[in-house]
Design an enzyme around this catalytic site. Structure first.
Site, short mmCIF file in Angstrom:
data_model
loop_
_atom_site.label_atom_id
_atom_site.label_comp_id
_atom_site.label_asym_id
_atom_site.label_seq_id
_atom_site.Cartn_x
_atom_site.Cartn_y
_atom_site.Cartn_z
CB SER A 73 4.04 -2.89 -2.80
OG SER A 73 2.93 -2.02 -2.88
CG HIS A 119 2.57 -5.78 -5.78
ND1 HIS A 119 2.00 -6.98 -6.15
CD2 HIS A 119 1.68 -5.19 -4.94
CE1 HIS A 119 0.84 -7.12 -5.55
NE2 HIS A 119 0.61 -6.04 -4.81
CG ASP A 125 -0.72 -2.67 -4.03
OD1 ASP A 125 -1.15 -3.83 -4.16
OD2 ASP A 125 0.32 -2.39 -3.41
CG MET A 174 -5.88 0.14 -3.34
SD MET A 174 -5.22 0.79 -1.81
CE MET A 174 -3.94 -0.41 -1.46
CG HIS A 194 -3.03 -6.65 -5.65
ND1 HIS A 194 -2.61 -6.50 -4.34
CD2 HIS A 194 -4.23 -7.31 -5.59
CE1 HIS A 194 -3.52 -7.04 -3.53
NE2 HIS A 194 -4.50 -7.52 -4.26
CG MET A 214 -6.65 -4.80 -3.70
SD MET A 214 -5.46 -4.07 -2.56
CE MET A 214 -4.26 -3.46 -3.73
CG MET A 267 -4.61 -10.02 -0.13
SD MET A 267 -3.36 -8.91 -0.78
CE MET A 267 -3.26 -7.67 0.49
N GLY A 301 -5.91 -2.82 1.25
CA GLY A 301 -6.33 -1.42 1.33
C GLY A 301 -5.24 -0.45 1.76
N GLY A 350 1.93 -0.81 5.03
CA GLY A 350 2.45 -0.54 6.37
C GLY A 350 1.78 -1.29 7.51
CG ASP A 381 0.44 -7.72 -1.32
OD1 ASP A 381 1.20 -6.94 -0.72
OD2 ASP A 381 -0.43 -7.33 -2.13
N GLY A 382 1.80 -8.17 2.01
CA GLY A 382 1.37 -7.42 3.18
C GLY A 382 2.23 -7.68 4.41
N GLY A 383 2.94 -6.65 4.84
CA GLY A 383 3.71 -6.75 6.08
C GLY A 383 4.95 -7.61 5.99
N GLY A 414 6.32 -3.64 0.42
CA GLY A 414 6.22 -2.20 0.18
C GLY A 414 7.11 -1.44 1.14
C1 DX5 Z 1 -2.17 -3.79 0.52
C2 DX5 Z 1 -1.40 -3.93 -0.76
C3 DX5 Z 1 0.03 -4.28 -0.55
C4 DX5 Z 1 0.82 -3.24 0.19
C5 DX5 Z 1 2.03 -3.88 0.80
O1 DX5 Z 1 -3.51 -3.61 0.21
O2 DX5 Z 1 -1.96 -4.93 -1.57
O3 DX5 Z 1 0.65 -4.59 -1.78
O4 DX5 Z 1 1.22 -2.19 -0.63
O5 DX5 Z 1 2.69 -2.97 1.57
P1 DX5 Z 1 3.48 -3.36 2.90
O6 DX5 Z 1 4.61 -4.24 2.47
O7 DX5 Z 1 3.93 -2.05 3.42
O8 DX5 Z 1 2.53 -4.07 3.82
ZN ZN Z 2 -0.78 -5.65 -3.30
#
Ligand code: DX5
Ligand code: ZN
Length: 223
Positions: free
Chosen positions: A7, A32, A34, A36, A65, A67, A136, A141, A144, A174-176, A196
């Protein structure tokens, strides 16, 4: 197939060309992206202009993606900028199936995403329609954050449902996600991992990609 999707949100924005190259060399398949809008999520990232600037520097699949509250308003500009797949959020509208059909009518693969509080059942009607379901594993949003393990139960439900219907569904998480918890994601049935911070903040992203690929070998789509 198993795909790894760094990401870009976690990249050094002052050095994007090299950051992307680093991910290519590490063995990533997707990039990826993002988007927002500060409305659907409480943060603003970047837009189609940035995507079209980086498009000429890489062959990675652009996994966009969205959002954002009004995906249909912007979808054409993301297609023009070079998106290869566009994912919008189930929660952004009362009529997600209409949005999906509208995006698909533009001949671009379309995914649907669910935030942590949305149950897997909400997107079961999209199995066989959506090109991908994005589960998710953090509140959308911000990068990290830590993976919410309960979200992986939804991956299990969706994989099981798809297998029962004989559909080879792409399930993205996606996420963490990092090298250590990738195994939990593949065990649940995910075949696309977004990462990410764990990839971009690492000096050795190749090692993490390797760990993720081992996780996929251990649990190839079992759900
Ligand atoms: C969060 C995003 C993710 C994010 C992932 O809203 O959709 O794609 O960038 O980042 P990490 O891997 O750091 O959680
Ligand atoms: Zn994402």
């Amino acid at each position: 197939m198993f795909y790894i999707a760094p990401s870009l949100l976690a990249a050094d924005f002052a050095d994007l060309k090299n950051e992307i190259k680093r991910m290519e060399e590490a063995g990533a398949n997707y990039l990826h992206l993002d988007i927002m809008d500060g409305h659907f999520v409480p943060n603003i990232s970047y837009g189609a202009g940035l995507i079209s600037s980086i498009r000429k520097h890489t062959q990675l699949i652009f996994d966009v993606h969205l959002m954002i509250s009004d995906p249909l308003k912007y979808v054409d500009s993301f297609i023009k900028a070079g998106a290869d797949i566009i994912t919008f959020h189930y929660e952004c509208s009362d009529r997600p199936m209409e949005i999906m059909n509208e995006i698909k009518s533009k001949h671009i693969p379309c995914g649907i995403a669910i935030s942590p509080k949305t149950p897997a059942e909400a997107v079961i009607p999209f199995i066989g329609v959506a090109d991908m379901i994005l589960v998710m594993t953090v509140e959308p949003g911000f990068g990290g954050q830590s993976l919410i393990h309960e979200c992986l139960d939804k991956v299990r439900i969706l994989r099981r449902e798809a297998l029962a219907r004989g559909i080879d569904l792409n399930i993205e998480v996606d996420g963490g996600i990092n090298g250590d918890n990738a195994i939990h994601c593949t065990e649940a049935g995910a075949n696309i991992l977004v990462a990410g911070s764990s990839l971009f903040k690492s000096k050795k992203p190749k090692t993490i990609v390797h760990q993720m690929r081992l996780a996929a070998k251990e649990h190839p789509f079992l759900g």
